[in-house]
Scaffold this motif. Structure first.
Motif, short mmCIF file in Angstrom:
data_model
loop_
_atom_site.label_atom_id
_atom_site.label_comp_id
_atom_site.label_asym_id
_atom_site.label_seq_id
_atom_site.Cartn_x
_atom_site.Cartn_y
_atom_site.Cartn_z
N PRO A 173 -5.30 0.91 -3.79
CA PRO A 173 -5.95 -0.14 -3.00
C PRO A 173 -6.42 -1.35 -3.81
N THR A 174 -6.86 -1.17 -5.06
CA THR A 174 -7.34 -2.32 -5.83
C THR A 174 -6.20 -3.32 -6.11
N SER A 206 0.82 -1.22 0.00
CA SER A 206 0.00 0.00 0.00
C SER A 206 0.85 1.27 0.00
N CYS A 216 -3.52 -3.72 -4.23
CA CYS A 216 -3.21 -4.36 -2.94
C CYS A 216 -4.22 -5.47 -2.62
N ARG A 217 -5.52 -5.19 -2.82
CA ARG A 217 -6.55 -6.20 -2.54
C ARG A 217 -6.38 -7.43 -3.41
N GLU A 218 -6.14 -7.22 -4.71
CA GLU A 218 -5.98 -8.36 -5.62
C GLU A 218 -4.77 -9.22 -5.25
N HIS A 253 -5.58 -11.09 -2.05
CA HIS A 253 -6.47 -12.21 -2.37
C HIS A 253 -5.70 -13.35 -3.01
N THR A 273 -0.74 1.15 -10.52
CA THR A 273 -2.17 1.02 -10.79
C THR A 273 -2.52 -0.29 -11.46
#
Length: 162
Positions: A83-84, A78, A86-88, A91, A155
């Motif tokens: 954030p997208t 992060s 980081c989340r991927e 996961h 990104t």
């Protein structure tokens, strides 16, 4: 050059100039440091925006490689990613941890970045491509960095690592 006698241009002769008289017992007077106006500094070609985006790209590649190898938690990305991304990645790494357990212990091979290239398709966009070693295997890694709100942020991320 006057009176050229066929000698090489790589050799240059300088006339001897006598040293002015010194004050005190020393034969040499210490040279004064060059005076530079305040606020000015030497600018190298790698300084500025290129150096900033290169350092962010190198840090992002290193973070992603460490996360894929399991030596660093995913939330640390992060610092340089949106954030997208980081989340991927979180996961992806948690799904891999909860997959079928291995029967024998595996040897931990430290991750390594073999090469890293950077290109700038637009003034506010940079793309970094790297060849990395994760778990003893060579993989490709691609990052897209965009300059928004005064910072370079990752990104998009593509990799061949499992």
């Amino acid at each position: 050059m006057r009176g050229r006698t066929g000698k090489s241009a790589a050799v240059r002769f300088v006339r001897y100039r006598p040293v002015p008289a010194t004050r005190g017992a020393l034969a040499l007077e210490p040279a004064a440091a060059p005076v530079r106006p305040p606020g000015l500094r030497l600018v190298r070609p790698e300084d500025g925006v290129e150096a900033e985006v290169r350092s962010v790209a190198d840090a992002a590649v290193r973070l992603v490689v460490d996360i894929l190898a399991g030596t660093r938690p995913a939330h640390q990305l992060s610092l340089v990613a949106v954030p997208t991304v980081c989340r991927e990645l979180l996961h992806h790494t948690t799904a891999r941890k909860h997959s079928a357990p291995t029967l024998r212990p595996t040897r931990i091979v430290p991750p390594k970045v073999l090469s890293n290239r950077l290109q700038r398709p637009a003034p506010t966009v940079a793309e970094s491509v790297a060849v990395v070693v994760v778990a003893g295997r060579v993989h490709a890694l691609a990052l897209r960095l965009e300059h928004t709100r005064g910072r370079w942020r990752c990104t998009a991320l593509e990799t061949t690592a499992p």
